[in-house]
Design a protein around this motif. Structure first.
Motif: not given
Length: 214
Positions: A127-139
């Motif tokens: 979930f920590e990785f998922a949140d970080a991925a979503y925060e950088n979704q456009s990149d």
């Protein structure tokens, strides 16, 4: 007009077959600052859903998401944490499923990367990785996947190998099949005790359904 979900799933299946048959790193995943020599890892067919809350909780909330879905990013970053803080525990558990509906080059690699993190470090790291991925979704990029893995103390080379080689394709496809069998119309979608909530998942819809179920 975006491709239909059925058309995208056909493309996804073809891409998965190519990915499994091809050489790891052929897409550029090895060309990052992490200097990885990518490895072909054995496919993983089974892995539990990432979960928050007790396994024997009274109420189960199932969430279907796509790492390339903007609405999923909004739900994960703005609503899910509040739901977990207020409800996850002995009474309520949340389970996350991958359900790829967006025609994207990155949702499948990121989903494989997230499952690699889960397999190595557990649900909290997922979930920590998922949140970080979503925060950088456009990149999204191979460099970013490695950086995010390193940010949760996962081995970036293992995660990049799994993302590029689609190590967890069987796990993701099982989630996809589960969503299809339940009639998931899009993402983010939520089921509370097996009942599909109308409309996209949100704090208000999910919390209201949980309150009714408790």
């Amino acid at each position: 007009m975006p491709p239909t979900r059925r058309a995208y799933l056909t493309t996804l299946g073809t891409a998965a077959a190519v990915g499994l048959a091809g050489c790891a790193g052929s897409s550029g995943a090895g060309e990052t600052s992490h200097s990885c020599e990518l490895s072909d890892r054995d496919p993983v067919a089974e892995l539990p859903q990432p979960t928050r809350g007790d396994d024997d909780a009274t109420v189960t909330v199932d969430l279907f998401e796509d790492f390339a879905c903007p609405g999923c990013a909004t739900f994960a970053l703005e609503d899910f944490g509040q739901l977990v803080d207020e409800y996850a525990g002995e009474d309520v558990r949340f389970r996350r499923f991958d359900f790829l509906v967006v025609n994207s080059d990155w949702n499948e690699p990121v989903a494989n990367a997230a499952r690699s993190v889960q397999d190595a470090l557990g649900d909290g790291a997922f979930f920590e990785f998922a949140d970080a991925a979503y925060e950088n979704q456009s990149d999204y990029s191979w460099q970013l996947i490695g950086d995010l893995a390193e940010g949760v103390d996962a081995d970036p080379c293992r995660v990049l190998s799994d993302a590029d080689g689609r190590t967890y394709e069987g796990v993701i496809q099982a989630d996809q099949t589960e969503g299809e069998s339940r009639g998931v119309p899009g993402t983010p979608a939520a089921f509370v005790d097996g009942q599909l909530l109308e409309g996209a998942a949100s704090y208000e819809r999910v919390s209201s359904a949980i309150d009714d179920a408790l």
